[in-house]
Design an enzyme around this catalytic site. Structure first.
Site, PDB file in Angstrom:
ATOM      1  N   HIS A  78       0.796  -1.232   0.000  1.00 60.46           N
ATOM      2  CA  HIS A  78       0.000   0.000   0.000  1.00 60.46           C
ATOM      3  C   HIS A  78       0.826   1.278   0.000  1.00 60.46           C
ATOM      4  O   HIS A  78       0.344   2.327  -0.405  1.00 60.46           O
ATOM      5  CB  HIS A  78      -1.018  -0.008   1.150  1.00 60.46           C
ATOM      6  CG  HIS A  78      -0.472   0.406   2.481  1.00 60.46           C
ATOM      7  ND1 HIS A  78       0.059  -0.488   3.373  1.00 60.46           N
ATOM      8  CD2 HIS A  78      -0.370   1.625   3.065  1.00 60.46           C
ATOM      9  CE1 HIS A  78       0.465   0.165   4.460  1.00 60.46           C
ATOM     10  NE2 HIS A  78       0.216   1.444   4.297  1.00 60.46           N
ATOM     11  N   GLU A  82       3.562   5.640  -3.014  1.00 58.12           N
ATOM     12  CA  GLU A  82       3.862   6.846  -2.249  1.00 58.12           C
ATOM     13  C   GLU A  82       5.354   6.933  -1.877  1.00 58.12           C
ATOM     14  O   GLU A  82       5.975   7.967  -2.035  1.00 58.12           O
ATOM     15  CB  GLU A  82       3.001   6.828  -0.972  1.00 58.12           C
ATOM     16  CG  GLU A  82       3.255   7.969  -0.005  1.00 58.12           C
ATOM     17  CD  GLU A  82       2.560   9.252  -0.440  1.00 58.12           C
ATOM     18  OE1 GLU A  82       1.603   9.154  -1.209  1.00 58.12           O
ATOM     19  OE2 GLU A  82       3.009  10.332  -0.008  1.00 58.12           O
ATOM     20  N   ASP A  83       5.907   5.860  -1.374  1.00 56.74           N
ATOM     21  CA  ASP A  83       7.233   5.944  -0.745  1.00 56.74           C
ATOM     22  C   ASP A  83       8.386   5.368  -1.551  1.00 56.74           C
ATOM     23  O   ASP A  83       9.547   5.591  -1.206  1.00 56.74           O
ATOM     24  CB  ASP A  83       7.203   5.233   0.624  1.00 56.74           C
ATOM     25  CG  ASP A  83       6.311   5.961   1.616  1.00 56.74           C
ATOM     26  OD1 ASP A  83       6.059   7.163   1.393  1.00 56.74           O
ATOM     27  OD2 ASP A  83       5.857   5.339   2.589  1.00 56.74           O
ATOM     28  N   ASP A 267     -24.685  -1.418  31.558  1.00 55.88           N
ATOM     29  CA  ASP A 267     -24.164  -2.605  30.903  1.00 55.88           C
ATOM     30  C   ASP A 267     -22.677  -2.840  31.171  1.00 55.88           C
ATOM     31  O   ASP A 267     -21.971  -3.406  30.372  1.00 55.88           O
ATOM     32  CB  ASP A 267     -24.472  -2.583  29.400  1.00 55.88           C
ATOM     33  CG  ASP A 267     -24.329  -1.195  28.834  1.00 55.88           C
ATOM     34  OD1 ASP A 267     -23.726  -0.366  29.511  1.00 55.88           O
ATOM     35  OD2 ASP A 267     -24.826  -0.968  27.730  1.00 55.88           O
TER      36      ASP A 267
HETATM   37 MN    MN Z   1       0.842   3.078   5.627  1.00 53.44          MN
END
Ligand code: MN
Length: 736
Positions: A78, A82-83, A267
């Site tokens: 993921h 981006e990186d 509760d």
């Molecule tokens: Mn991340």
């Protein structure tokens, strides 16, 4: 703080193996893990751990939600776009389009920059909507939730200011989304982590309260569990039973929102019974209610009426020995899985011999349409009143938005169908005025292109240019419409102002011609006092009217020099008026006009100025044709003072239609006449005649029309509307 597993690559795989058995799928996960390790090699987290630890943990959390192998792979990858600078295309080549799409969407959402809580435009509900709209695919949201959960677990390594910002965003945006998707395991952990960073004092206070009571509570719960177990075994029902503890934030939230003391939260002692079938659930409920006293109003049947996030369960609250109160939840295994993993459980990865990507995609699409319907619900709280709920639902349905981004990632929300021009005016008025081109997702597009959620938009501008009138035909936001209209109105005002000198000269000449000293009358205040009589909006408007000859200079001159038109001279008429005044008899003629004190007289409306109901009027006694009624400012009656007679409108006669002649001067353009006729018809005034002629010298068009109108107020509205028509320079009633 809750314990959690710090997972490694092996943990991801072994967790996946608990429900994924297809070797190809497991190989895909290993390949993604290896690729991610290579791509992020040499990168470290603030905690000092290698960057891959974040990826393994995200993938592990996803595996605990029982997502499919591609989603786990996308979880591992993921952060690669981006990186590590790898492109979507490369990912698609190395893996497949679907995984590349998931990673790209996660990256896009990561680029969103939301306004902070201190910004007046901050709106958590909006952020959630943007988030969901941007994600499009629920798997993207699951990855983002897992990503955020691991980042929250390691938040201690962030500087304090970031901790607060990230925690409050988590509480306002991510936790409610997890709740809406029914993933209570993630929602609860996100809430407790946020609570810890946002309000550490309260967090510890409640943690201590819970700890102090723990032993006592555990004993009560254990006693209750064995009592119920014994009873259910007698009835031959299969079940699992366990005590459960509320997470700290929900205790805090109840204490604050419902203003209760810790001891009052019912509760706190909670038991869950998980059984086989729906029928078993109701059976169990029956046995429990037979043995313990149920507290009225606390039974909730979420099996028959599931919550919008798919949650199903029976809830009841019972009183046990010594007045101890228990909340009992009864549900099936299936319902329990959905309660913990929500949409992920519903969408649980299924393996089979006949696995095929298209079937899976179809299933995803089906689930997505369900998800989309469900995404419009913004009811996050059971306590929300029905009317509030309807209000939010309506806002979502009727004000459906698109969310686009600037190249720097700023989110701009626009109504559906909005165009780059709407976007430009949202950025800045000057960007709107000087827009000459639009680039959407790296491609040049026409300015009337419809924008879609997720589009990256930038605007080309050119100094010294102005908006186009055509834009008004396609812009969707009122902001853009108003700014464009304002620009043209300003230009029109400038044009009018340039003709003020000319108008002043016309009036000065008229005054001189009639033997008045212009210096005594050419004062703005004096002129403004009479401008209403000529339907002029302001001084400039009056001067403009004089300059373009739509206002009669003689009439203005007379009004200005205060030449009274009084009733005198005609002895016969005066006598009739005074003698009859007290008799209160009057004439009601076809014209709808009353001449006080006169019983019978022939009355008609003067054709030169066509008075309508509400105009200041004066009668003129003709030779042999009775009384002609003129507007008081009609130039034709001024010189004939001796024959004037006071009259007034009959207030009971309001239904009558009066003819009125108008003259409109406008810049010549296509569809001008159409727009003018449309404007008139909107006032519901019948139109009897219309003609237009182009003045070749200055390219303006003069439009003359005869309409019918009930009264002067309606006429004023009509005139005002006509003045708003694009290109219209002046609108006036005709004085012949
Ligand atoms: Mn991340």
């Amino acid at each position: 703080m809750a314990e959690y597993k710090n997972a490694g690559a092996d943990d991801v795989l072994s967790e996946a193996k608990t429900y994924i058995h297809n070797q190809e799928s497991l190989d895909l996960i290993s390949r993604a893990a290896n690729y991610a390790a290579e791509a992020h090699a040499g990168q470290f987290r603030r905690s000092g751990e290698p960057y891959t630890s974040h990826l393994y943990n995200v993938a592990y959390i996803l595996a605990t939600l029982r997502v499919g192998p591609k989603t786990i792979a996308a979880g591992l990858l993921h952060d690669t776009i981006e990186d590590t600078g790898i492109s979507r295309e490369e990912l698609a080549k190395l893996f497949d389009e679907e995984i590349a799409d998931l990673v790209e969407s996660v990256t896009k959402i990561g680029a969103l920059k939301f306004k902070g809580k201190d910004d007046p435009e901050y709106q958590a509900a909006n952020h959630r909507k943007i988030f969901i709209a941007m994600a499009r695919d629920v798997r993207v949201i699951l990855i983002k939730l897992a990503d955020r959960l691991h980042n929250m677990r390691t938040l201690e390594y962030q500087p304090e200011a970031s901790q607060k910002r990230i925690a409050s965003e988590t509480l306002d945006v991510y936790a409610p989304i997890a709740h809406r998707l029914g993933i209570s395991a993630i929602k609860n952990e996100l809430e407790d982590l946020s609570f810890y960073y946002l309000n550490r004092k309260e967090y510890y206070r409640i943690a201590h309260l819970v700890e102090n009571k723990k032993q006592e509570r555990d004993e009560s719960v254990q006693k209750m569990i064995s009592e119920i177990s014994e009873m259910l075994r007698e009835h031959d029902i299969e079940f699992r039973i366990f005590g459960r503890s509320k997470h700290l934030y929900s205790i805090y939230h109840k204490m604050v929102a419902r203003n209760k003391r810790f001891e009052e939260i019912l509760d706190l002692l909670a038991i869950r019974i998980v059984t086989k079938t729906e029928l078993n659930c109701y059976e169990v409920l029956g046995y429990i209610h037979a043995k313990y006293k149920p507290i009225p109003g606390r039974l909730k049947d979420y099996i028959a009426m599931p919550k919008t996030n798919m949650y199903q369960s029976l809830h009841t609250t019972i009183m046990a020995d010594e007045g101890k109160i228990f909340e009992v939840q009864i549900r099936t295994e299936e319902m329990d899985a959905i309660a913990e993993r929500g949409v992920a459980a519903h969408w649980r990865y299924k393996e089979g011999g006949h696995y095929d990507a298209r079937t899976e995609q179809k299933e995803i699409e089906d689930k997505l349409s369900w998800f989309r319907d469900f995404a419009v619900f913004t009811s996050d709280s059971e306590d929300e009143s029905a009317s509030e709920y309807m209000a939010t639902l309506q806002r979502d349905v009727f004000e459906a938005n698109v969310y686009v981004m600037t190249p720097k990632g700023r989110v701009i929300d626009l109504p559906n169908g909005a165009t780059p021009i709407d976007f430009a005016y949202r950025i800045h008025t000057d960007v709107g005025h000087t827009a000459v081109g639009a680039i959407v997702n790296d491609a040049m597009v026409p300015l009337n292109t419809e924008l879609h959620t997720g589009d990256v938009v930038s605007i080309r501008t050119m100094k010294g240019t102005g908006p186009s009138e055509d834009w008004l035909k396609f812009v969707k936001t009122n902001q853009a419409k108003n700014k464009i209209r304002a620009w043209f109105a300003k230009r029109e005002t400038e044009k009018r102002e340039s003709m003020v000198d000319q108008g002043e000269k016309v009036l000065t000449d008229e005054l001189k011609k009639r033997g008045f000293d212009p210096k005594a009358y050419m004062e703005k205040k004096k002129i403004e006092a009479i401008m209403k009589e000529f339907s002029a909006r302001d001084y400039t408007d009056l001067m403009y009217g004089l300059a373009v000859k739509t206002i009669n200079p003689t009439a203005v001159c007379e009004k200005l020099t205060n030449q009274k038109r009084s009733v005198n001279g005609d002895e016969e008429l005066t006598r009739r008026l005074t003698s009859r005044e007290t008799a209160k008899k009057h004439v009601m003629t076809k014209a709808g006009i009353i001449v006080p004190g006169i019983e019978s007289i022939k009355l008609s409306l003067a054709q030169c100025c066509l008075p309508v109901y509400g105009d200041p009027i004066i009668g003129y006694v003709t030779k042999g044709e009775g009384v002609k009624v003129h507007r008081r400012n009609c130039s034709n009656v001024t010189a004939e003072n001796a024959r004037l007679i006071e009259c007034r409108w009959d207030e009971e006669d309001r239904e009558r239609l009066y003819d009125s002649d108008l003259v409109i001067i406008a810049e010549d353009r296509n569809f001008l006449l159409t727009d003018i006729v449309t404007s008139v018809s909107q006032t519901r005034a019948p139109m009897l005649k219309v003609s237009a002629s182009v003045n070749r010298s200055d390219l303006t068009t003069t439009i003359k029309m005869k309409i019918q109108i009930h009264n002067v107020e309606q006429l004023e509205v009509l005139l005002a509307n006509l003045r708003k028509v694009e290109g219209v320079l002046s609108v006036n009633r005709v004085l012949h």
